[in-house]
Design an enzyme around this catalytic site. Structure first.
Site, short mmCIF file in Angstrom:
data_model
loop_
_atom_site.label_atom_id
_atom_site.label_comp_id
_atom_site.label_asym_id
_atom_site.label_seq_id
_atom_site.Cartn_x
_atom_site.Cartn_y
_atom_site.Cartn_z
N ASP A 7 0.85 -1.18 0.00
CA ASP A 7 0.00 0.00 0.00
C ASP A 7 0.89 1.24 0.00
O ASP A 7 2.05 1.19 0.44
CB ASP A 7 -0.92 0.02 1.22
CG ASP A 7 -1.96 1.13 1.12
OD1 ASP A 7 -2.84 1.05 0.24
OD2 ASP A 7 -1.89 2.09 1.91
N GLU A 9 0.89 5.84 0.30
CA GLU A 9 0.23 7.12 0.51
C GLU A 9 0.93 8.14 -0.37
O GLU A 9 2.13 8.00 -0.67
CB GLU A 9 0.27 7.54 1.98
CG GLU A 9 -0.41 6.57 2.94
CD GLU A 9 -1.88 6.35 2.67
OE1 GLU A 9 -2.52 7.24 2.04
OE2 GLU A 9 -2.41 5.30 3.07
N GLU A 52 -6.14 18.01 0.97
CA GLU A 52 -6.99 16.82 0.82
C GLU A 52 -6.22 15.54 1.19
O GLU A 52 -6.76 14.67 1.88
CB GLU A 52 -7.50 16.73 -0.62
CG GLU A 52 -8.47 17.83 -1.03
CD GLU A 52 -7.77 19.15 -1.34
OE1 GLU A 52 -8.48 20.16 -1.50
OE2 GLU A 52 -6.52 19.16 -1.43
N HIS A 57 -4.24 10.99 5.31
CA HIS A 57 -3.20 10.23 6.00
C HIS A 57 -2.48 10.98 7.12
O HIS A 57 -1.76 10.36 7.91
CB HIS A 57 -2.16 9.69 5.00
CG HIS A 57 -1.60 10.73 4.06
ND1 HIS A 57 -0.93 11.85 4.48
CD2 HIS A 57 -1.61 10.78 2.70
CE1 HIS A 57 -0.53 12.54 3.43
NE2 HIS A 57 -0.95 11.92 2.33
N HIS A 150 -5.52 6.74 7.18
CA HIS A 150 -4.82 5.82 6.29
C HIS A 150 -3.34 5.80 6.67
O HIS A 150 -2.75 6.82 7.01
CB HIS A 150 -4.95 6.26 4.84
CG HIS A 150 -6.33 6.06 4.29
ND1 HIS A 150 -6.56 5.59 3.01
CD2 HIS A 150 -7.55 6.24 4.85
CE1 HIS A 150 -7.87 5.52 2.80
NE2 HIS A 150 -8.49 5.91 3.91
N ASP A 155 -2.43 -0.34 6.53
CA ASP A 155 -3.37 -0.77 5.50
C ASP A 155 -2.90 -2.04 4.80
O ASP A 155 -3.72 -2.89 4.43
CB ASP A 155 -3.59 0.35 4.48
CG ASP A 155 -4.41 1.51 5.06
OD1 ASP A 155 -4.81 1.41 6.23
OD2 ASP A 155 -4.64 2.49 4.33
#
Length: 228
Positions: A7, A9, A52, A57, A150, A155
């Site tokens: 995963d 970010e 945003e 995160h 997140h 994750d």
């Protein structure tokens, strides 16, 4: 079989518009079981974090300022994933960012043939409903209460659990364990079966007499003499 659950970010939604990776988390699984081996790095994106993305995160420009740039961790990342299939939720998003970073450092992009997209698997297995990671955790009774924002490694760890349930591997392991337990228990505990009538002897009278005569030639101290 070795697989890597992955995963990321990012600073935004589109690597083609300059958005960059800020975090990578990987979890190794072998034969559909987590091994405990992980890879986790924060990355300095060398640009400002969008509001945003920060809301998703919580990684700020200030927090990432002293972290290594992607080129500094690229070889370590590639060494960890090796040639294993990459299990990713909404794989096109993450691999788009990873390959953009690899191309910036003149490295070979990861081919899409290596990807296992759990979002596509979930949509086939659970059509017509939401298949976000949180939804799948709830569906498979996986505790994600500590997931307030997140995070790439968190994750990836949750996705590894979801993936095992999604493909039915956990159920297969339980069935196998149950069968092994039953099989061992039967061998250890079941009573011996007795014949209703003993088998008829298979040696003729002449064969028995010849055997006894042979044993007699071995002397009184011979072991066979105890069974003659």
């Amino acid at each position: 079989m070795r697989e890597i659950v992955l995963d990321t970010e990012t600073t935004g939604l589109d690597p083609l518009r300059g958005d960059r990776l800020v975090e990578i988390g990987c979890v190794e699984i072998f034969n559909r079981m987590p091994t405990g081996q992980t890879f986790h790095r924060y990355i300095n994106p060398q640009r400002e974090m969008s509001k945003e993305a920060f809301d998703v995160h919580g990684l700020s420009t200030e927090f990432l300022a002293d972290k290594p740039v992607f080129s500094a961790i690229a070889e370590e990342f590639l060494e960890f994933v090796g040639e294993a299939p990459l299990v990713i939720h909404n794989a096109s998003f993450d691999i788009g960012f990873i390959n953009a970073e690899l191309e910036r450092t003149a490295r070979t992009p990861i081919p899409r043939e290596r990807l296992v997209d759990t979002l596509l698997l979930a949509r086939r297995k659970h059509p017509g409903v939401s298949n976000r990671l949180d939804d799948l955790c709830s569906r498979y009774a996986i505790d994600n209460s500590h997931r307030t924002k997140h995070g790439a490694l968190l994750d990836a760890e949750l996705l590894a659990e979801v993936y095992i349930d999604l493909i039915g591997a956990r159920q297969s392991q339980l069935i196998l364990a149950e069968r092994v337990e039953i099989r061992v228990g039967t061998q250890a505990d079941a009573p011996r079966r007795q014949r209703m009538e003993p088998l008829l002897p298979r040696l003729s009278e002449s064969e028995l007499a010849a055997h006894q005569a042979f044993v007699a030639t071995l002397g009184d101290k011979a072991l066979w003499g105890e069974y003659a």
